[in-house]
Every structure is written in structure tokens, then in C-alpha cells.
Scaffold this motif. Structure first.
Motif, short mmCIF file in Angstrom:
data_model
loop_
_atom_site.label_atom_id
_atom_site.label_comp_id
_atom_site.label_asym_id
_atom_site.label_seq_id
_atom_site.Cartn_x
_atom_site.Cartn_y
_atom_site.Cartn_z
N GLN A 170 -0.73 3.55 -6.12
CA GLN A 170 -1.80 3.70 -5.82
C GLN A 170 -2.54 2.63 -6.85
O GLN A 170 -3.31 1.66 -6.62
N HIS B 243 1.04 -1.15 -0.04
CA HIS B 243 -0.08 0.04 0.02
C HIS B 243 0.95 1.34 0.07
O HIS B 243 1.92 1.22 0.71
N PRO B 244 0.65 2.35 -0.82
CA PRO B 244 1.60 3.34 -0.88
C PRO B 244 1.93 4.11 0.53
O PRO B 244 2.72 4.65 0.70
N ILE C 262 -4.19 7.04 5.69
CA ILE C 262 -3.23 6.79 4.48
C ILE C 262 -2.12 5.63 4.91
O ILE C 262 -1.85 4.86 4.57
N GLY D 142 -6.64 5.45 0.33
CA GLY D 142 -5.98 5.53 -0.78
C GLY D 142 -5.25 7.00 -0.74
O GLY D 142 -5.68 7.76 -0.41
N ILE D 143 -4.36 7.05 -1.84
CA ILE D 143 -3.68 8.45 -2.28
C ILE D 143 -4.51 8.79 -3.40
O ILE D 143 -4.64 8.40 -4.36
N SER D 144 -5.16 9.97 -3.21
CA SER D 144 -6.07 10.54 -4.32
C SER D 144 -5.22 11.39 -5.28
O SER D 144 -3.84 11.57 -4.84
N TRP E 38 3.15 8.27 -6.94
CA TRP E 38 2.29 8.10 -5.94
C TRP E 38 1.08 7.62 -6.39
O TRP E 38 0.52 6.47 -6.00
N TYR F 254 -1.45 -0.87 -6.64
CA TYR F 254 -2.11 -1.45 -5.32
C TYR F 254 -3.39 -1.96 -5.41
O TYR F 254 -3.88 -3.10 -5.20
N ASP F 255 -4.33 -1.10 -6.06
CA ASP F 255 -5.84 -1.26 -6.36
C ASP F 255 -5.96 -2.31 -7.43
O ASP F 255 -6.81 -3.16 -7.22
N ALA G 287 -1.46 13.09 -4.09
CA ALA G 287 -0.41 12.71 -4.82
C ALA G 287 0.48 14.10 -5.30
O ALA G 287 1.67 14.00 -5.04
#
Length: 97
Positions: free
Chosen positions: A70, A9-10, A40, A46-48, A66, A73-74, A52
């Protein structure tokens, strides 16, 4: 781009970037709520795109770094999920309606 198996995960990566910096100080510098950053870092958010850009500015990286982490990961999480079979679209030949 090659596929990474079990990408982190970021938030895990961000934790390493922050080192000894407190969540409170990092959140203040990023201009976000401490709870937002904590979620986060814990992998619960998550990183929006906006985050980012904030991280890129604060850490001297790129927003694509970033956002890409994400996305990897997604996609990995989605790959593991069960989903119904989806049939391929049948497209009409050009010139036929």
C-alpha cells in the motif's frame, strides 16, 4: 528498498491470492463488509493497518507485506501528482537560538 515503477494496487494482488474464492466468502472470513472488500479489490480503497493484519492472518503472510504494498502504491501515486515547491528548512546552528 528499491523503488518499484508503477506498483500495482494491493487489491490487484489480493485478487490473485483469493483465486476462485467469492468476495462474499472472503469478506465473511476476514470479518469485514462485502462492500469494503469490493472497494479494495477494485482499487478504490486502500489497505488499512487493521486490514493488513486480517489479510496476514487469513493468507499466512505478514501485515508488513500488505502495508508495504500500500505504501509503495501511495508513494507512486503521490510522486505523479503536481505539488508546490517546498523550500528546505533553515536550521539554526547548535548553540544558537
Amino acid at each position: 528498498m528499491s523503488r518499484m515503477h508503477n506498483p500495482p494496487h494491493p487489491g490487484e494482488v489480493l485478487r490473485e491470492y483469493l483465486g476462485e474464492m467469492t468476495v462474499t466468502d472472503a469478506a465473511r472470513q476476514l470479518g469485514v463488509n462485502r462492500v469494503t472488500l469490493t472497494r479494495i479489490l477494485a482499487g478504490r480503497a486502500g489497505i488499512s493497518a487493521d486490514m493488513a493484519f486480517r489479510l496476514a492472518a487469513a493468507l499466512g503472510t505478514s501485515p508488513e507485506l500488505w502495508a508495504g504494498m500500500q505504501m509503495q502504491y501511495d508513494l507512486d501515486q503521490a510522486r505523479k501528482a503536481r505539488r508546490p515547491h517546498i523550500a528546505r528548512f533553515v536550521m539554526p546552528e547548535p548553540g544558537q537560538a
